[in-house]
Write an enzyme that holds these catalytic residues in place. Sequence first.
Site, PDB file in Angstrom:
ATOM      1  CG  HIS A 185       0.907   4.041  -6.259  1.00 25.81           C
ATOM      2  ND1 HIS A 185      -0.246   4.790  -6.380  1.00 25.81           N
ATOM      3  CD2 HIS A 185       0.522   2.742  -6.318  1.00 25.81           C
ATOM      4  CE1 HIS A 185      -1.285   3.974  -6.506  1.00 25.81           C
ATOM      5  NE2 HIS A 185      -0.850   2.736  -6.472  1.00 25.81           N
TER       6      HIS A 185
ATOM      7  CG  ASP B  91      -2.678   7.767  -5.132  1.00 26.17           C
ATOM      8  OD1 ASP B  91      -2.024   8.515  -4.389  1.00 26.17           O
ATOM      9  OD2 ASP B  91      -2.198   7.236  -6.153  1.00 26.17           O
TER      10      ASP B  91
ATOM     11  CG  HIS C 170       4.579   5.437 -11.334  1.00 27.32           C
ATOM     12  ND1 HIS C 170       5.272   5.169 -10.173  1.00 27.32           N
ATOM     13  CD2 HIS C 170       3.262   5.524 -10.982  1.00 27.32           C
ATOM     14  CE1 HIS C 170       4.415   5.091  -9.162  1.00 27.32           C
ATOM     15  NE2 HIS C 170       3.197   5.316  -9.617  1.00 27.32           N
TER      16      HIS C 170
ATOM     17  CG  ASP D 266       0.874   8.982  -5.868  1.00 29.25           C
ATOM     18  OD1 ASP D 266       0.250   9.704  -6.669  1.00 29.25           O
ATOM     19  OD2 ASP D 266       0.724   7.746  -5.812  1.00 29.25           O
TER      20      ASP D 266
END
Length: 393
Positions: A169, A257, A131, A167
Amino acid sequence: MSDSVAVVWDDALLGYTMGGDHPLHPVRLDLTMRLADGLGVLATDRLEVLEPAPAGVDLLTLVHDPAYLDAVRRAPTDPHVGHGLGTADNPVFPGMYDAAALITGGSVLAAERVHTGRSQHAVNISGGLHHAMRDRASGFCVFNDAAVAIQWLLDQGRQRVAYLDLDVHHGDGVQAAFYGDPRVLTVSVHQTPLTLFPGTGFPEECGDPERALGSAVNLALPNGTDDSGWLRAFSAVVPSVLRAFRPEVLVTQCGCDAHHEDPLADLGLTIDGQRASYRAVHDLAHEICDGRWVALGGGGYGLVRCVPRAWTHLIAEAAGARLDPATEIPESWRQDVLRRGLRARPPTHMTEGGYTGFSHWDPTTESRVDRAISRTRTAVFPYFGLDPDDPRD
């Protein structure tokens, strides 16, 4: 090319700590390496454990502004430096610059081993901090080690690098770094941005329309997607675009995750589904780029029950030493968890009994997952000369 596998590790990597209550706790890394060691994965004949060196300014400025590096250095004594630092997601901590630079150095070392052919695969479970942006921290990430490693590969003369992000995200920082570079294909499989940070990663984000249209692929899955749905979606999109792009190196961010117990997200994968995803990626690396595979960690906030099992399977997969899912977890590891006072009940086996069979995508059927598949295929497949409606692609 050597058939050895490099695992980048140094206990100093545990220094990336944002406080005891922060979700990104380095204990997950320590427990992973202890579990992999306890199950004999690290003793595999072709596996080497390598110690990284911190990335220097010359590497970090491949993707980060010098002023941002200065802010990261100053932040522990000046928490109001801005640049996304000093927030709930990215609190400052002593030694932050050095810890983040060491993680980045580890990912570049992994890329170097694969690029030079000294290792066929390389794994850095501490990496995958996807990120971080050019001039700011974001989403627990200070330096974007994945983007630095990819840019390093390009600077060594690689012409096509594929980045695959598993991921939960969206891999927004890596996508942003290469949105205008046709040499890099970014593919992200994640929970819909309508319900999860960072709110980006819609299928229509396809790359810079003037310079690199088709260089970004985003597969945004609905809340609750389970093993079978995730694998169905992956198989309907990822292999086709990677084969069409023909990368020389595959870099994967293997955040775990998407697990059904993860406290920060809402997908429904089991350890078994994640293990199946690593096998699929490994197979693709051998099919499309002679096995040149750099595997990074990423998110994953089930510190005891998810991350150690998932990434032990990842290391074992990369090392060609797949673990039987029914493998029992050593009692010594379980007792170590209890001694640490961690709240989660330690697991007993390397499986959760998840069902990883799936039916391949069919354009004549419709479900929430199939609608997500169709939206992504419609958005990007034409840029690869692929038919969005042909299930053979």
